[in-house]
Every structure is written in structure tokens, then in C-alpha cells.
Motif scaffolding. Structure first.
Motif, PDB file in Angstrom:
ATOM      1  N   SER A  70       0.837  -1.192   0.000  1.00  0.00           N
ATOM      2  CA  SER A  70       0.000   0.000   0.000  1.00  0.00           C
ATOM      3  C   SER A  70       0.873   1.244   0.000  1.00  0.00           C
ATOM      4  O   SER A  70       1.825   1.336   0.782  1.00  0.00           O
ATOM      5  N   PRO A  71       0.602   2.207  -0.859  1.00  0.00           N
ATOM      6  CA  PRO A  71       1.413   3.428  -0.880  1.00  0.00           C
ATOM      7  C   PRO A  71       1.230   4.228   0.398  1.00  0.00           C
ATOM      8  O   PRO A  71       0.145   4.244   0.985  1.00  0.00           O
ATOM      9  N   SER A  72       2.296   4.874   0.837  1.00  0.00           N
ATOM     10  CA  SER A  72       2.204   5.688   2.041  1.00  0.00           C
ATOM     11  C   SER A  72       1.389   6.941   1.750  1.00  0.00           C
ATOM     12  O   SER A  72       1.481   7.510   0.662  1.00  0.00           O
ATOM     13  N   PRO A  73       0.585   7.361   2.718  1.00  0.00           N
ATOM     14  CA  PRO A  73      -0.200   8.585   2.491  1.00  0.00           C
ATOM     15  C   PRO A  73       0.720   9.791   2.374  1.00  0.00           C
ATOM     16  O   PRO A  73       1.815   9.816   2.953  1.00  0.00           O
ATOM     17  N   PRO A  74       0.314  10.789   1.628  1.00  0.00           N
ATOM     18  CA  PRO A  74       1.165  11.964   1.453  1.00  0.00           C
ATOM     19  C   PRO A  74       1.316  12.743   2.755  1.00  0.00           C
ATOM     20  O   PRO A  74       0.404  12.782   3.581  1.00  0.00           O
ATOM     21  N   THR A  75       2.461  13.345   2.937  1.00  0.00           N
ATOM     22  CA  THR A  75       2.680  14.197   4.108  1.00  0.00           C
ATOM     23  C   THR A  75       2.894  15.649   3.707  1.00  0.00           C
ATOM     24  O   THR A  75       2.797  16.534   4.546  1.00  0.00           O
ATOM     25  N   THR A  76       3.192  15.873   2.435  1.00  0.00           N
ATOM     26  CA  THR A  76       3.368  17.252   1.953  1.00  0.00           C
ATOM     27  C   THR A  76       2.749  17.418   0.578  1.00  0.00           C
ATOM     28  O   THR A  76       2.647  16.455  -0.194  1.00  0.00           O
ATOM     29  N   PHE A  77       2.346  18.656   0.295  1.00  0.00           N
ATOM     30  CA  PHE A  77       1.877  19.042  -1.037  1.00  0.00           C
ATOM     31  C   PHE A  77       2.648  20.296  -1.416  1.00  0.00           C
ATOM     32  O   PHE A  77       2.855  21.183  -0.580  1.00  0.00           O
ATOM     33  N   HIS A  78       3.057  20.375  -2.664  1.00  0.00           N
ATOM     34  CA  HIS A  78       3.904  21.490  -3.072  1.00  0.00           C
ATOM     35  C   HIS A  78       3.512  21.953  -4.468  1.00  0.00           C
ATOM     36  O   HIS A  78       3.158  21.149  -5.332  1.00  0.00           O
ATOM     37  N   GLY A  79       3.557  23.248  -4.680  1.00  0.00           N
ATOM     38  CA  GLY A  79       3.279  23.790  -5.999  1.00  0.00           C
ATOM     39  C   GLY A  79       2.736  25.203  -5.928  1.00  0.00           C
ATOM     40  O   GLY A  79       2.789  25.866  -4.888  1.00  0.00           O
ATOM     41  N   GLN A  80       2.208  25.661  -7.049  1.00  0.00           N
ATOM     42  CA  GLN A  80       1.623  26.993  -7.095  1.00  0.00           C
ATOM     43  C   GLN A  80       0.243  26.980  -6.417  1.00  0.00           C
ATOM     44  O   GLN A  80      -0.477  25.989  -6.469  1.00  0.00           O
ATOM     45  N   CYS A  81      -0.097  28.095  -5.814  1.00  0.00           N
ATOM     46  CA  CYS A  81      -1.406  28.200  -5.173  1.00  0.00           C
ATOM     47  C   CYS A  81      -2.333  29.097  -5.983  1.00  0.00           C
ATOM     48  O   CYS A  81      -1.882  29.951  -6.749  1.00  0.00           O
ATOM     49  N   PRO A 132      -7.205  27.565 -21.054  1.00  0.00           N
ATOM     50  CA  PRO A 132      -7.981  27.130 -22.220  1.00  0.00           C
ATOM     51  C   PRO A 132      -7.251  26.031 -22.994  1.00  0.00           C
ATOM     52  O   PRO A 132      -6.037  26.086 -23.185  1.00  0.00           O
ATOM     53  N   GLY A 133      -8.012  25.012 -23.388  1.00  0.00           N
ATOM     54  CA  GLY A 133      -7.429  23.915 -24.137  1.00  0.00           C
ATOM     55  C   GLY A 133      -6.839  22.819 -23.285  1.00  0.00           C
ATOM     56  O   GLY A 133      -6.289  21.840 -23.812  1.00  0.00           O
ATOM     57  N   THR A 134      -6.918  22.963 -21.934  1.00  0.00           N
ATOM     58  CA  THR A 134      -6.402  21.935 -21.027  1.00  0.00           C
ATOM     59  C   THR A 134      -7.550  21.425 -20.161  1.00  0.00           C
ATOM     60  O   THR A 134      -8.619  22.029 -20.092  1.00  0.00           O
ATOM     61  N   ASP A 135      -7.314  20.298 -19.488  1.00  0.00           N
ATOM     62  CA  ASP A 135      -8.347  19.757 -18.616  1.00  0.00           C
ATOM     63  C   ASP A 135      -7.870  19.588 -17.170  1.00  0.00           C
ATOM     64  O   ASP A 135      -8.528  18.941 -16.357  1.00  0.00           O
ATOM     65  N   SER A 136      -6.713  20.159 -16.862  1.00  0.00           N
ATOM     66  CA  SER A 136      -6.207  20.111 -15.492  1.00  0.00           C
ATOM     67  C   SER A 136      -5.561  21.441 -15.142  1.00  0.00           C
ATOM     68  O   SER A 136      -5.263  22.255 -16.018  1.00  0.00           O
ATOM     69  N   THR A 137      -5.350  21.645 -13.851  1.00  0.00           N
ATOM     70  CA  THR A 137      -4.839  22.929 -13.375  1.00  0.00           C
ATOM     71  C   THR A 137      -3.360  22.878 -13.051  1.00  0.00           C
ATOM     72  O   THR A 137      -2.806  21.801 -12.792  1.00  0.00           O
ATOM     73  N   GLN A 138      -2.728  24.015 -13.051  1.00  0.00           N
ATOM     74  CA  GLN A 138      -1.340  24.119 -12.614  1.00  0.00           C
ATOM     75  C   GLN A 138      -1.260  24.558 -11.155  1.00  0.00           C
ATOM     76  O   GLN A 138      -0.185  24.835 -10.642  1.00  0.00           O
ATOM     77  N   TYR A 139      -2.429  24.620 -10.480  1.00  0.00           N
ATOM     78  CA  TYR A 139      -2.494  25.078  -9.091  1.00  0.00           C
ATOM     79  C   TYR A 139      -3.017  23.947  -8.192  1.00  0.00           C
ATOM     80  O   TYR A 139      -4.225  23.809  -7.997  1.00  0.00           O
ATOM     81  N   PRO A 140      -2.139  23.129  -7.639  1.00  0.00           N
ATOM     82  CA  PRO A 140      -2.592  22.003  -6.817  1.00  0.00           C
ATOM     83  C   PRO A 140      -3.078  22.389  -5.421  1.00  0.00           C
ATOM     84  O   PRO A 140      -3.662  21.565  -4.718  1.00  0.00           O
TER      85      PRO A 140
END
Length: 257
Positions: A70-81, A132-140
Motif C-alpha cells: 500500500s502506498p504511504s499517504p502523502p505528508t506534503t503538497f507542493h506547488g503553485q497556489c 484554455p485547451g487543457t483539462d487540469s490545473t497548474q495550481y494544486p
């Protein structure tokens, strides 16, 4: 001339955490090979075996635990807000006309993500959440004010965010139903900020990190750190992938479909 007393043998060095590996041909598992002067050095290990070769060197074979599948649960998230204000309702998160999409269908789940925050007024939020033209965000990571997720009780709201690539929301407070739906679906981590006005100290595009172990949100761009409230018992449910996955994992319901 009398015989000289022989010098005492140098003690075998004790190495508790050798990275060297040893494979025993008579066993199916890989083991760690450690060296030590006596077995007491390894009292904290279980099922330790002692071998002595012809030269008298002592080898302590310590079983190497097999990693969990089983994968370990995440402890950090990183990226643009992406920064939002107060009272962001579910119609702004995912407009009602998109509620006909069925999240259990992979193609419709992906399409649902492409409409995340499409209800935001462009006069207030000029930077699009989904390019526009994408289906996901760059802001996690979403940073918001009070009463996030108010309005209707649509479960599609947190699902749309998760489908778009959002990992966590850090807001001052949440509408109860949105918080519950976030946990139940396991799509995003709804984290509460200890202080108000954090969204006014951050700007869309800032590089941030959420550390779940320390319960902090770090804005690297601004050089500021903000305290988060512990997510508590809701964390393991989200880690498992939602309430049903958690119930199966813990044996509350049958894992057989």
C-alpha cells in the motif's frame, strides 16, 4: 629471550545499520548483513541469527522487512497556489449545468475537472484556474477565506477539484457539507487555517508547501509560514480514498464487490 605476549585481537567493529545486503540461498527473502562484536548490539532486532565463518568473523543476519504494497499517504503538497476570497460557493466551483457528468466514468471524471472553478466571475478572478485547451490545473493548492464550499450540497464540487489536480484546500472555514463531501470522496484535503486573512497575504502563483506533519502552510515566494489546524480523524479516511475505501480497508464492510 622469553616469548612476547601476543597483542589482544582488535574488537570487531559494530555497525548497526549497514547498507550491505546478503542473500541466503536457502531462503526466499533478502536480508541485511551486519557486523558486530556481540549479539547484544542487536537486541532491538527480532529473529537475529548469528553465523561464524572459519576465520572467526561474526555475521549477524537480520531479516529485511518487505515493504507494504500500500502506498504511504502523502505528508506534503507542493506547488503553485490559487487564491480565493470568502464565500466561494459550489456553483462557482462547478456550475449546475455540468452536474450531469458521472464521476465514476473516467472520461466524464476528467471532463468534470476541466470545468472546475468555471463559475468564478472573470471580473474578480482574471487568471483562469484551468488554462484554455487543457483539462487540469497548474495550481494544486487552493488558499481561500471563510465559508468555502457554501451553497448546494453537490458532491461534484470536491470531485471536480480532485479531477482537476487539486490536492488540498487551505481555508479559514468551510461549509459543513463541503467538508463532509471532501472527506467522503477522498478527493481533496480540506485544511483549516488558524488565522484569518492568509489569503490576503498570498497571491495566485506563489510557490507554497503544505506540511501535514507539522501542520503548516509555507509560502516560499513571500517567505511566510502559517499554522494549520490538524485534520484529525478525517485524515485516514482521505488517505484511503474516501469513506467506502476506508470502510473496506478497516473491515467495516466487505472488500468483495
Amino acid at each position: 629471550m622469553g616469548a612476547q605476549a601476543s597483542a589482544p585481537a582488535a574488537p570487531v567493529p559494530s555497525i548497526r545499520c549497514s547498507s550491505q545486503r546478503f542473500h541466503c540461498p536457502t531462503r526466499t527473502r533478502t536480508h541485511f548483513l551486519h557486523f558486530a562484536s556481540n549479539l547484544s548490539d542487536f537486541t532491538r532486532f527480532t529473529k537475529t541469527s548469528l553465523f561464524v565463518n572459519q576465520s572467526g568473523t561474526k555475521y549477524f543476519i537480520i531479516p529485511h522487512a518487505t515493504p507494504s504494497s500500500s502506498p504511504s499517504p502523502p505528508t506534503t503538497f507542493h506547488g503553485q497556489c490559487y487564491v480565493l476570497g470568502d464565500n466561494i460557493d459550489t456553483d462557482q466551483i462547478i456550475p449546475a449545468e455540468h452536474l450531469t457528468l458521472v464521476p465514476s466514468k473516467p472520461d466524464e471524471y476528467k471532463k468534470l475537472g476541466s470545468f472546475a472553478f468555471s463559475g468564478l466571475p472573470s471580473s474578480v478572478y482574471s487568471i483562469p484556474f484551468i488554462e484554455p485547451g487543457t483539462d487540469s490545473t497548474q495550481y494544486p493548492i487552493i488558499i481561500a477565506g471563510a465559508n468555502f464550499g457554501c451553497g448546494s450540497s453537490r458532491e461534484h464540487a470536491p470531485v471536480a477539484l480532485g479531477a482537476a489536480g487539486v490536492k488540498a484546500v487551505a481555508a479559514v472555514s468551510y461549509a459543513r457539507i463541503f467538508f463532509r463531501n471532501s472527506v467522503a470522496t477522498g478527493e481533496v484535503y480540506p485544511l483549516e487555517l488558524e488565522q484569518e486573512g492568509v489569503n490576503k497575504q498570498c497571491t495566485t502563483g506563489d510557490i507554497v508547501t503544505i506540511d501535514l506533519e507539522r501542520n503548516v502552510l509555507i509560502n516560499h515566494t513571500k517567505g511566510k509560514e502559517f499554522v494549520l489546524k490538524p485534520i484529525g480523524d478525517a485524515g485516514p479516511v482521505i488517505d484511503a480514498g474516501g469513506i467506502f475505501a476506508y470502510a473496506r480497508k478497516t473491515g467495516m464492510i466487505s472488500s468483495v464487490v
